[in-house]
Design a protein around this motif. Structure first.
Motif: not given
Lengths: 89, 274, 374
Positions: C21-31
């Motif tokens: 994955g790649y960090p991106i708000t609002p899903s970064t917490e999944i990574a």
């Protein structure tokens, strides 16, 4: 004695290999690489053409026994259309 | 031997998808030669064919995956390297080779190329560099020399090209070589060395593209380009990397060989279990 | 646990051992959750250089046999769409999580949105059918991620989880059953050994469900997977006929199983004259509005779309026969409303908001009251 990078060949015992050319004419696209880069100039363009109209190579007259199975034609052919094997006997 | 014996199969057909031969590459194109070196290296690799995987992107060289009779994946333009990364990390037992062209790897796929080099992911990359986009008919690629003619540069390419070895070394690659489709023995040998060497490896293979690049830049055909290679190629010995740019229209030496071979930590995902 | 973490835990419970994955708000917490958990489980977490690489790596891992997932948001999904199409064409199962945010463009990175619905369906080029689920709670983020993996493997296809920022960042109780109690549908695998000559026919479908068995890399099947139109052996085939056969199958493979794929929740539909259709976080407001309206004696029901794609047409057509008005509440300007109108054959009332703030139950209640002539 000077240390050689590799041990020299003993020419008496060495026997120059004799190669046999095999051809798949239908795959040839007449690029001429095997003809150009054969160190023994064994091949030349034949008058005959394959289904696509490409002149595939043939053994040049007088070169019937010149092939030494160095396999350069095998390796330089982009079409997997030619290869050599050591002639038996 | 009196005459050539006509046969209908080639010793390498065992590793090729012979039922798809003859392949689509143009007469005099070098991709078939590079593919042959790879196929030969596969047979001599000592690694069971079952463990070999080839991944390629889009472009002429991208079609190579379709001709090798092993697990082969022909992915989207520029994304062969990350796809191969996923394959390798999911099953480290595989020997994963990316076989693609200069446009696919260094233009659209450039970001993935430099990051895979930086990470030192254990994938083997073979980049056939024919200085243009061949599949789409001869457009400029990031390797097309300044001033060269292409269908998208009818007045001459206005851009400086990449010097791929220099780029890859700077990105952190551990093993970078360059050969041509004339140096078939060295290329096959180098591929074998890459198989045996853990980590990211990159081999640039200069290759003739008579239709896309050659004819519009006064190189008549594949044969003539290989003759150029024969005259000009020099094994680089202590030549600084930044001088390894290529412009086939100039009579300058073309530096080939292995440019860097340094042991770097191979990328492994963090694991607390092993 | 918040929705993002629940989603990651759902994947892990489903046996996912590969995340790129790649960090991106609002899903970064999944990574971040995967970065934490994969090393403990001997799985693979890799942060790639961009979203293009992330989805490509996920497909590669899937081809090697892993249950693989990536998570992103709208802008990242836009970058992943070409390879989503590759996943469809190569029929490689994987899960793509889109925690939607204010869109389009950079929009509202930290705030809620639901405007990627059509993007998930039609984003990649060409005709394809996709499966997509929309959770409305962290618990469902867990449950639906498990379902996504099962559906992906069952139909050998990418599956999209369409979450949203509210669900992703809200904390609620999540019950995580022991892994062995979770349903696990294994991929259909080849039953015959590798053929002696030629490649395994990795794209020859099972006649009854149109899903071909999936050979993995490294098993000796000498498969060929190509994004080009291909025949059943996987060899490129540039004929129009091969293209029609392949693309039709890729679509029917999903569309023929709408019933098996569809997940809905209804509340008060039995006597409903008005039906509110909603999904994701907005459905919570809708539920409240419907409950209040029913308390005032209005015959209204809620149809919550848990599965957005393939769209449950039959259910809508059947409802349309006995329902006067459909009200569609969604945080976009009418994407699901288009589908509801298509299936019901008449205009629907829309309660829309472009994104960034929740639709208040009062807004939906007002729409219900107006529709009921109150």
């Amino acid at each position: 004695m000077k240390a050689f990078a590799r041990t020299p060949l003993n020419l008496e015992k060495m026997k120059t290999p004799q190669g046999q050319v095999y051809l798949i004419p239908e795959r040839c696209k007449g690029c001429g690489l095997c003809i150009e880069f054969c160190p023994r100039e064994v091949l030349r363009e034949s008058a005959a053409i394959n289904a696509k109209g490409y002149h595939f190579p043939e053994i040049a007259p007088g070169k019937e026994t010149s092939c030494v199975h160095c396999q350069f034609c095998t390796m330089i052919c982009p079409e997997f259309a030619i290869y050599t094997e050591e002639a038996t006997g | 031997m009196t005459q050539a014996i006509v046969v209908d199969s080639h010793p390498l057909d065992q590793i090729l998808r012979a039922d798809r031969m003859p392949h689509i590459f143009c007469p005099g194109c070098g991709i078939g030669i590079a593919m042959r070196c790879y196929a030969q290296a596969l047979l001599e690799s000592g690694i069971p064919q079952q463990r070999h995987v080839v991944v390629s992107g889009i472009g002429c060289t991208g079609r190579v995956a379709g001709y090798i009779a092993i697990d082969s994946y022909h992915t989207t333009h520029g994304r062969a390297i990350p796809f191969a990364t996923g394959l390798k990390l999911a099953n480290p037992n595989l020997m994963v080779t990316v076989f693609s062209g200069d446009g696919d790897l260094a233009a659209i796929g450039g970001n993935h190329l430099i990051h895979a080099a930086r990470r030192n992911v254990d994938i083997k990359v073979i980049c056939v560099n024919n200085f243009n986009y061949g599949m789409t008919g001869g457009q400029c690629a990031p390797t097309t020399p300044l001033g060269a003619i292409a269908t998208t540069a009818p007045y001459g390419n206005p851009e400086q090209p990449f010097n791929l070895p220099y780029l890859l070394v700077a990105a952190g690659a551990g093993y970078v070589s360059r050969w041509t489709t004339l140096h078939v023995r060295q290329l096959k040998q180098d591929i074998l060395r890459c198989f045996a060497r853990p980590g990211f490896t990159f081999i640039e293979v200069l290759s003739a593209c008579p239709v896309g690049f050659g004819k519009s830049n006064s190189i008549a055909d594949g044969l003539e380009e290989l003759q150029l290679y024969r005259e000009r190629c020099v094994i680089a010995d202590g030549v600084p990397l930044e001088e390894m740019g290529i412009d086939l229209r100039e009579n300058r030496p073309i530096y080939i060989g292995n440019f860097i071979d340094r042991d770097l930590p191979v990328y492994h995902p963090v694991s607390l279990t092993t | 646990m918040h929705g993002d973490e629940a989603c990651a835990e759902g994947a892990i419970a489903a046996g996912c051992r590969f995340f790129a994955g790649y960090p991106i708000t609002p899903s970064t917490e999944i990574a971040e959750r995967f970065a934490q958990r994969m090393p403990e489980l001997g799985g693979v977490f890799i942060q790639m250089e961009d979203e293009l690489a992330s989805i490509a790596a996920v497909l590669g891992a899937s081809a090697a046999g892993a249950r693989a997932m990536t998570a992103t948001s709208g802008p990242g999904l836009s970058l992943m769409l070409e390879n989503l199409g590759l996943g469809v064409m190569l029929e490689l199962p994987c899960v793509i999580v889109d925690i939607q945010r204010g869109a389009p463009s950079t929009g509202l990175p930290t705030m809620v949105g639901q405007a990627d619905v059509m993007q998930a369906r039609w984003g990649s080029h060409g005709n394809y059918s996709i499966i997509a689920y929309a959770p409305w709670s962290p618990q469902e983020a867990f449950d639906l991620t498990v379902l996504c993996f099962n559906m992906a493997d069952r139909f050998r296809t990418p599956v999209v989880l369409l979450g949203d920022e509210v669900i992703g960042h809200m904390m609620e109780r999540v019950v995580i059953p022991p892994a062995e109690q979770l349903p696990r549908w294994e991929r259909k695998r080849p039953t015959t050994p590798p053929p002696t000559a030629g490649p395994y026919r990795a794209f020859e479908p099972d006649p009854d469900d149109l899903v071909p068995p999936l050979p993995h890399a490294g098993e000796g099947y000498r498969v060929h997977f190509t994004g080009l139109t291909h025949d059943e052996r996987g060899y490129p085939d540039m004929s129009g006929e091969a293209h029609h056969v392949l693309v039709t199958r890729l679509n029917e493979k999903i569309d023929r199983h709408v019933e098996e794929i569809t997940r809905l929740e209804d509340y008060g539909l039995e006597d409903a004259r008005i039906v509110v259709v909603s999904f994701g976080c907005t459905a919570r407001s809708a539920r409240r509005a419907v409950r209040e309206a029913r308390a005032r004696g209005i015959p209204v029901g809620l149809l919550r779309l848990v599965s957005l794609w393939p769209f449950p047409e039959a259910v809508l057509r059947e409802l349309a026969q006995r329902v006067d008005t459909f009200i569609v509440a969604e945080m976009n300007l009418g994407q699901v409303r288009l589908e509801v109108e298509r299936c019901s054959g008449r205009p629907a009332v829309g309660v829309h908001h472009a994104g960034g703030e929740m639709i208040h139950p009062e807004q939906i209640l007002q729409a219900i009251l107006r529709s009921a002539g109150r």
